[in-house]
Design an enzyme around this catalytic site. Structure first.
Site, PDB file in Angstrom:
ATOM      1  N   CYS A  32       0.806  -1.162   0.041  1.00  0.00           N
ATOM      2  CA  CYS A  32      -0.045  -0.072  -0.071  1.00  0.00           C
ATOM      3  C   CYS A  32       0.795   1.427  -0.029  1.00  0.00           C
ATOM      4  CB  CYS A  32      -0.877   0.142   1.371  1.00  0.00           C
ATOM      5  SG  CYS A  32      -1.897   1.567   1.518  1.00  0.00           S
ATOM      6  N   CYS A  35       0.148   3.672   3.029  1.00  0.00           N
ATOM      7  CA  CYS A  35       0.602   3.167   3.974  1.00  0.00           C
ATOM      8  C   CYS A  35       2.199   3.355   4.186  1.00  0.00           C
ATOM      9  CB  CYS A  35       0.470   1.494   4.033  1.00  0.00           C
ATOM     10  SG  CYS A  35      -1.323   1.192   4.149  1.00  0.00           S
TER      11      CYS A  35
END
Length: 111
Positions: A32, A35
């Site tokens: 991600c 993230c």
């Protein structure tokens, strides 16, 4: 990774969120992009507030039982706890500034 962030797993989750301090957790995924951008912010906050807030990070796909327990559908998602109990019910996909404010509020006892 900073030593002020607990890397939790399914086996250590309950112990990780049980603290005498408020706890903020970050559910993330390795692939991600957002993230990966939020990880350094989370770590910086963990260093800054290490005496007031416990920081826990958990990889969502590797610990699917914890992810399902809290209904995590997106990453990164932040949840916060006090004395092992969930303080926020909604998924919290926060921006860096919002995360900083939440942590400051947790540290000040406002949440």
């Amino acid at each position: 990774m900073t030593s002020n962030v607990i890397e939790a797993t399914s086996k250590t989750w309950e112990t990780s969120i049980t603290s005498d301090k408020p706890v903020i957790s970050m559910f993330y995924m390795m692939n991600c992009t957002h993230c990966q951008r939020m990880k350094p912010v989370f770590e910086e906050l963990a260093d800054k507030y290490k005496n007031k807030v416990t920081f826990v990070r958990v990889e969502a796909m590797e610990n699917i039982d914890v992810t399902k327990k809290y209904g995590i559908k997106a990453a990164p998602t932040f949840k916060y706890f006090k004395e092992g109990k969930l303080l926020n019910e909604a998924d919290q996909a926060l921006s860096a500034d919002e995360l900083k404010q939440v942590v400051a509020d947790l540290a000040a006892g406002k949440l």
